[in-house]
Design a protein around this motif. Structure first.
Motif, short mmCIF file in Angstrom:
data_model
loop_
_atom_site.label_atom_id
_atom_site.label_comp_id
_atom_site.label_asym_id
_atom_site.label_seq_id
_atom_site.Cartn_x
_atom_site.Cartn_y
_atom_site.Cartn_z
N GLY A 22 90.42 35.50 55.91
CA GLY A 22 91.78 34.96 55.96
C GLY A 22 91.84 33.48 55.66
O GLY A 22 92.88 32.96 55.27
N CYS A 23 90.74 32.76 55.82
CA CYS A 23 90.70 31.32 55.57
C CYS A 23 90.33 30.99 54.13
O CYS A 23 90.39 29.83 53.74
CB CYS A 23 89.68 30.65 56.49
N ALA A 24 89.94 31.97 53.37
CA ALA A 24 89.54 31.72 51.99
C ALA A 24 90.76 31.43 51.13
O ALA A 24 91.81 32.02 51.31
CB ALA A 24 88.77 32.91 51.44
N GLY A 25 90.61 30.53 50.18
CA GLY A 25 91.69 30.21 49.27
C GLY A 25 91.74 31.18 48.11
O GLY A 25 90.74 31.79 47.74
N HIS A 28 96.75 31.14 44.34
CA HIS A 28 98.09 30.67 44.72
C HIS A 28 98.17 30.19 46.16
O HIS A 28 99.22 29.80 46.61
CB HIS A 28 99.10 31.80 44.52
N LYS A 29 97.05 30.25 46.87
CA LYS A 29 97.03 29.86 48.27
C LYS A 29 95.79 29.02 48.54
O LYS A 29 94.72 29.34 48.06
CB LYS A 29 97.03 31.11 49.14
N GLU A 30 95.96 27.96 49.32
CA GLU A 30 94.84 27.09 49.65
C GLU A 30 94.14 27.55 50.91
O GLU A 30 94.76 28.10 51.81
CB GLU A 30 95.36 25.67 49.93
N SER A 31 92.85 27.29 50.97
CA SER A 31 92.13 27.49 52.22
C SER A 31 92.45 26.30 53.13
O SER A 31 93.03 25.30 52.69
CB SER A 31 90.63 27.58 51.97
N MET A 32 92.05 26.39 54.37
CA MET A 32 92.32 25.30 55.32
C MET A 32 91.63 24.01 54.86
O MET A 32 92.22 22.94 54.92
CB MET A 32 91.83 25.69 56.71
N GLY A 33 90.41 24.10 54.38
CA GLY A 33 89.69 22.91 53.90
C GLY A 33 90.36 22.28 52.70
O GLY A 33 90.47 21.05 52.61
N GLU A 34 90.83 23.11 51.77
CA GLU A 34 91.53 22.59 50.59
C GLU A 34 92.83 21.92 51.00
O GLU A 34 93.22 20.89 50.45
CB GLU A 34 91.83 23.72 49.60
N TYR A 35 93.52 22.50 51.99
CA TYR A 35 94.78 21.91 52.47
C TYR A 35 94.53 20.53 53.05
O TYR A 35 95.28 19.59 52.76
CB TYR A 35 95.42 22.83 53.52
N VAL A 62 105.16 12.74 46.21
CA VAL A 62 103.80 13.12 45.83
C VAL A 62 103.45 14.43 46.52
O VAL A 62 103.58 14.54 47.74
CB VAL A 62 102.77 12.03 46.23
N GLU A 63 103.03 15.41 45.74
CA GLU A 63 102.56 16.68 46.28
C GLU A 63 101.22 17.01 45.62
O GLU A 63 101.03 16.73 44.44
CB GLU A 63 103.55 17.79 46.00
N THR A 64 100.32 17.59 46.39
CA THR A 64 99.00 17.93 45.86
C THR A 64 98.69 19.39 46.18
O THR A 64 98.92 19.85 47.30
CB THR A 64 97.92 17.03 46.49
N PHE A 65 98.18 20.10 45.18
CA PHE A 65 97.74 21.48 45.36
C PHE A 65 96.44 21.68 44.62
O PHE A 65 96.39 21.56 43.39
CB PHE A 65 98.79 22.47 44.86
N LYS A 66 95.37 21.91 45.37
CA LYS A 66 94.03 22.12 44.81
C LYS A 66 93.61 20.99 43.88
O LYS A 66 93.10 21.22 42.79
CB LYS A 66 93.94 23.47 44.12
#
Length: 105
Positions: A22-25, A28-35, A62-66
């Motif tokens: 469930g924590c894996a990115g 289209h969805k980030e993992s907790m570490g990536e977030y 400013v927004e950041t995704f991966k």
């Protein structure tokens, strides 16, 4: 008694597997570490924009995704837009910058 221990180990193992999966990115969805990493990048980009006299931090979102930073909002000139992109690219961890800034006329 032995069967109960095996059952408990299986249940615990299943929940641990579900938690890790469930924590894996995904794409289209980030993992907790990536977030967390992206939050740090966003904060650093905002701080750099704040330190730049040509730019107004309250006008630029400013927004950041991966690792991809998106700049949006309004700036006073094309030079300010270009400078905002340069500032964002200079931050460690930024992989790319998407410029969605609008120049006010």
């Amino acid at each position: 008694m032995r069967t109960k221990k095996i059952t408990n180990c299986f249940i615990i193992g299943f929940f641990l597997f579900a938690f890790v999966a469930g924590c894996a990115g995904t794409r289209h969805k980030e993992s907790m570490g990536e977030y967390v990493d992206d939050s740090v990048i966003t904060t650093k980009v905002k701080a750099q924009i704040f330190d730049e006299p040509m730019l107004k931090v309250l006008q630029i979102n400013v927004e950041t995704f991966k690792g991809e930073v998106q700049l949006s909002g309004f700036v006073n000139s094309a030079a300010a837009s270009a400078r905002a992109v340069e500032v964002a690219r200079s931050v460690k961890g930024v992989q790319s910058v998407k410029n969605s800034l609008i120049v006010k006329k």
